[in-house]
Design a protein around this motif. Structure first.
Motif, PDB file in Angstrom:
ATOM      1  N   HIS A 111     144.859 -16.547  67.809  1.00  0.00           N
ATOM      2  CA  HIS A 111     143.746 -17.502  67.765  1.00  0.00           C
ATOM      3  C   HIS A 111     144.350 -18.906  67.851  1.00  0.00           C
ATOM      4  O   HIS A 111     145.029 -19.347  66.921  1.00  0.00           O
ATOM      5  N   VAL A 112     144.146 -19.556  68.978  1.00  0.00           N
ATOM      6  CA  VAL A 112     144.651 -20.926  69.137  1.00  0.00           C
ATOM      7  C   VAL A 112     143.717 -21.870  68.386  1.00  0.00           C
ATOM      8  O   VAL A 112     142.498 -21.846  68.614  1.00  0.00           O
ATOM      9  N   VAL A 113     144.286 -22.669  67.499  1.00  0.00           N
ATOM     10  CA  VAL A 113     143.466 -23.594  66.703  1.00  0.00           C
ATOM     11  C   VAL A 113     143.537 -24.983  67.336  1.00  0.00           C
ATOM     12  O   VAL A 113     144.624 -25.547  67.522  1.00  0.00           O
ATOM     13  N   VAL A 114     142.358 -25.506  67.677  1.00  0.00           N
ATOM     14  CA  VAL A 114     142.262 -26.788  68.382  1.00  0.00           C
ATOM     15  C   VAL A 114     141.553 -27.803  67.490  1.00  0.00           C
ATOM     16  O   VAL A 114     140.420 -27.547  67.044  1.00  0.00           O
ATOM     17  N   PRO A 115     142.182 -28.955  67.217  1.00  0.00           N
ATOM     18  CA  PRO A 115     141.525 -29.965  66.387  1.00  0.00           C
ATOM     19  C   PRO A 115     140.138 -30.316  66.948  1.00  0.00           C
ATOM     20  O   PRO A 115     139.988 -30.576  68.142  1.00  0.00           O
ATOM     21  N   GLY A 116     139.146 -30.280  66.049  1.00  0.00           N
ATOM     22  CA  GLY A 116     137.797 -30.670  66.440  1.00  0.00           C
ATOM     23  C   GLY A 116     137.004 -29.567  67.117  1.00  0.00           C
ATOM     24  O   GLY A 116     135.799 -29.696  67.311  1.00  0.00           O
ATOM     25  N   LEU A 117     137.649 -28.466  67.503  1.00  0.00           N
ATOM     26  CA  LEU A 117     136.912 -27.395  68.175  1.00  0.00           C
ATOM     27  C   LEU A 117     136.764 -26.143  67.311  1.00  0.00           C
ATOM     28  O   LEU A 117     135.705 -25.545  67.254  1.00  0.00           O
ATOM     29  N   ASN A 118     137.853 -25.722  66.664  1.00  0.00           N
ATOM     30  CA  ASN A 118     137.763 -24.485  65.866  1.00  0.00           C
ATOM     31  C   ASN A 118     138.745 -24.530  64.684  1.00  0.00           C
ATOM     32  O   ASN A 118     139.427 -23.548  64.409  1.00  0.00           O
ATOM     33  N   THR A 123     138.096 -25.428  61.360  1.00  0.00           N
ATOM     34  CA  THR A 123     137.518 -25.531  60.017  1.00  0.00           C
ATOM     35  C   THR A 123     137.701 -24.215  59.257  1.00  0.00           C
ATOM     36  O   THR A 123     137.957 -23.167  59.868  1.00  0.00           O
ATOM     37  N   GLU A 124     137.525 -24.296  57.934  1.00  0.00           N
ATOM     38  CA  GLU A 124     137.577 -23.083  57.109  1.00  0.00           C
ATOM     39  C   GLU A 124     136.508 -22.086  57.574  1.00  0.00           C
ATOM     40  O   GLU A 124     136.729 -20.890  57.577  1.00  0.00           O
ATOM     41  N   GLU A 125     135.336 -22.615  57.973  1.00  0.00           N
ATOM     42  CA  GLU A 125     134.244 -21.726  58.415  1.00  0.00           C
ATOM     43  C   GLU A 125     134.680 -20.896  59.637  1.00  0.00           C
ATOM     44  O   GLU A 125     134.382 -19.714  59.738  1.00  0.00           O
ATOM     45  N   ASP A 126     135.403 -21.562  60.549  1.00  0.00           N
ATOM     46  CA  ASP A 126     135.895 -20.828  61.724  1.00  0.00           C
ATOM     47  C   ASP A 126     136.772 -19.658  61.285  1.00  0.00           C
ATOM     48  O   ASP A 126     136.661 -18.547  61.799  1.00  0.00           O
ATOM     49  N   LEU A 127     137.649 -19.940  60.328  1.00  0.00           N
ATOM     50  CA  LEU A 127     138.598 -18.917  59.888  1.00  0.00           C
ATOM     51  C   LEU A 127     137.911 -17.823  59.079  1.00  0.00           C
ATOM     52  O   LEU A 127     138.294 -16.652  59.156  1.00  0.00           O
ATOM     53  N   LEU A 128     136.863 -18.206  58.342  1.00  0.00           N
ATOM     54  CA  LEU A 128     136.101 -17.190  57.598  1.00  0.00           C
ATOM     55  C   LEU A 128     135.436 -16.216  58.562  1.00  0.00           C
ATOM     56  O   LEU A 128     135.438 -15.008  58.344  1.00  0.00           O
ATOM     57  N   ASP A 156     148.170 -30.308  63.909  1.00  0.00           N
ATOM     58  CA  ASP A 156     149.141 -30.668  62.877  1.00  0.00           C
ATOM     59  C   ASP A 156     149.713 -29.393  62.225  1.00  0.00           C
ATOM     60  O   ASP A 156     148.932 -28.563  61.734  1.00  0.00           O
ATOM     61  N   PRO A 157     151.036 -29.211  62.213  1.00  0.00           N
ATOM     62  CA  PRO A 157     151.617 -27.963  61.684  1.00  0.00           C
ATOM     63  C   PRO A 157     151.266 -27.723  60.209  1.00  0.00           C
ATOM     64  O   PRO A 157     151.054 -26.582  59.804  1.00  0.00           O
ATOM     65  N   ALA A 158     151.180 -28.790  59.411  1.00  0.00           N
ATOM     66  CA  ALA A 158     150.873 -28.615  57.985  1.00  0.00           C
ATOM     67  C   ALA A 158     149.439 -28.089  57.822  1.00  0.00           C
ATOM     68  O   ALA A 158     149.170 -27.198  57.011  1.00  0.00           O
ATOM     69  N   ARG A 159     148.519 -28.636  58.608  1.00  0.00           N
ATOM     70  CA  ARG A 159     147.120 -28.180  58.553  1.00  0.00           C
ATOM     71  C   ARG A 159     147.018 -26.721  59.041  1.00  0.00           C
ATOM     72  O   ARG A 159     146.281 -25.918  58.484  1.00  0.00           O
ATOM     73  N   LEU A 160     147.801 -26.399  60.053  1.00  0.00           N
ATOM     74  CA  LEU A 160     147.791 -25.026  60.564  1.00  0.00           C
ATOM     75  C   LEU A 160     148.275 -24.052  59.481  1.00  0.00           C
ATOM     76  O   LEU A 160     147.694 -22.982  59.289  1.00  0.00           O
ATOM     77  N   ALA A 161     149.324 -24.448  58.763  1.00  0.00           N
ATOM     78  CA  ALA A 161     149.856 -23.586  57.688  1.00  0.00           C
ATOM     79  C   ALA A 161     148.803 -23.405  56.592  1.00  0.00           C
ATOM     80  O   ALA A 161     148.635 -22.303  56.067  1.00  0.00           O
ATOM     81  N   ALA A 163     147.111 -19.824  55.479  1.00  0.00           N
ATOM     82  CA  ALA A 163     147.076 -19.351  54.089  1.00  0.00           C
ATOM     83  C   ALA A 163     145.625 -19.052  53.682  1.00  0.00           C
ATOM     84  O   ALA A 163     145.351 -18.041  53.037  1.00  0.00           O
ATOM     85  N   TYR A 164     144.710 -19.931  54.088  1.00  0.00           N
ATOM     86  CA  TYR A 164     143.290 -19.728  53.777  1.00  0.00           C
ATOM     87  C   TYR A 164     142.784 -18.417  54.396  1.00  0.00           C
ATOM     88  O   TYR A 164     142.100 -17.625  53.761  1.00  0.00           O
ATOM     89  N   LEU A 165     143.171 -18.201  55.643  1.00  0.00           N
ATOM     90  CA  LEU A 165     142.756 -16.980  56.340  1.00  0.00           C
ATOM     91  C   LEU A 165     143.273 -15.751  55.601  1.00  0.00           C
ATOM     92  O   LEU A 165     142.524 -14.802  55.333  1.00  0.00           O
ATOM     93  N   GLU A 166     144.551 -15.774  55.238  1.00  0.00           N
ATOM     94  CA  GLU A 166     145.136 -14.596  54.603  1.00  0.00           C
ATOM     95  C   GLU A 166     144.501 -14.314  53.244  1.00  0.00           C
ATOM     96  O   GLU A 166     144.330 -13.159  52.859  1.00  0.00           O
ATOM     97  N   LYS A 167     144.108 -15.392  52.564  1.00  0.00           N
ATOM     98  CA  LYS A 167     143.438 -15.213  51.256  1.00  0.00           C
ATOM     99  C   LYS A 167     142.077 -14.552  51.423  1.00  0.00           C
ATOM    100  O   LYS A 167     141.585 -13.872  50.535  1.00  0.00           O
TER     101      LYS A 167
END
Ligand code: SF4
Length: 235
Positions: free
Chosen positions: A162-169, A171-176, A220-225, A229-233
């Motif tokens: 899942h490629v994460v693009v700032p402003g497109l996908n 958010t936490e909601e996307d990952l949920l 941003d790599p920190a935001r991606l990390a 983590a949020y996804l795995e939780k």
């Protein structure tokens, strides 16, 4: 049998387990806004290759890839499912691990045969809302979901990407939503979030195609990390 082959990467490390040969086929039914390989979208008759010749080139790499394997990528390799099934048959007899990197938009009896031959599917789930998926890729999320269900029914090991693009996908909601979609699937071994990067911009300029995300910042790599983590939780 011949197939449209853009290139063969000899020592890939990001498309499946271990060090791998990656075959990039040509032709793709989608036009993802963040695509890194616009040069693979259209089949080029000058790039036709015989399956035996390609298998031979790959087999020469066996000393380097015997603990990794071979990944079929693109473009969309399922558009040339018969060719890749023939290639898989040549390579399978040599004990190589085979992975298919696909957008999950193409499914027919030839794709089914190809799926039976590969050991792992790297399935892109690009967006988690049907309308956004269509707007940003031209494809159909329901086809991807039904592809995922087919893989699950076949008990085929799957890595979701899942490629994460700032402003497109991003958010936490996307990952949920991604977690909800994949949670019931026992065959999903891993979900990889990949950062949007704009390094492909030069390719677009060379091809004379506008790059829709020219002004989008890199992920941003920190935001991606954090998101990983949020996804795995929430899995
Ligand atoms: S499916 Fe892959 S190759 Fe095709 S447009 Fe999307 S990112 Fe590019």
């Amino acid at each position: 049998m011949q197939g449209y082959i853009h290139s063969l990467q000899s020592l890939g490390t990001v498309d499946g387990p271990g060090v791998r040969a990656v075959v990039f086929g040509e032709g793709c039914p989608l036009r993802c806004v963040y695509c890194h390989n616009p040069d693979t979208w259209e089949p080029d008759p000058a790039h036709l290759m015989e399956v035996e010749d390609l298998a031979e080139q790959i087999l020469r790499l066996t000393p380097y890839i015997k603990n990794g394997g071979v990944t079929f990528s693109g473009g969309e390799p399922c558009l040339q499912a018969e060719f890749f099934a023939a290639l898989a048959t040549e390579l399978k007899g040599r004990g190589l691990h085979l992975a298919l990197d696909t957008c999950g938009e193409v499914y027919d009896p030839a794709v089914r045969r190809l799926l039976e031959l590969v050991d792992l599917v790297l399935l892109d789930v690009k967006f988690t809302v049907g309308e956004e998926h269509h707007r940003h890729t031209g494809g159909s999320l329901s086809r991807v979901v039904s592809f995922l269900k087919t893989l699950e029914a076949m008990q085929k090991p799957i890595w979701i990407r899942h490629v994460v693009v700032p402003g497109l996908n991003d958010t936490e909601e996307d990952l949920l939503r991604l977690a909800e979609l994949t949670r019931p699937m026992r065959c999903v071994e891993k979900i990889e979030l990949l950062p949007f990067r704009s390094l492909c911009i030069e390719k677009y300029r060379t091809l004379g195609i506008p790059f829709p995300l020219e002004r989008t910042p890199q992920m941003d790599p920190a935001r991606l990390a954090q998101l990983q983590a949020y996804l795995e939780k929430n899995l």
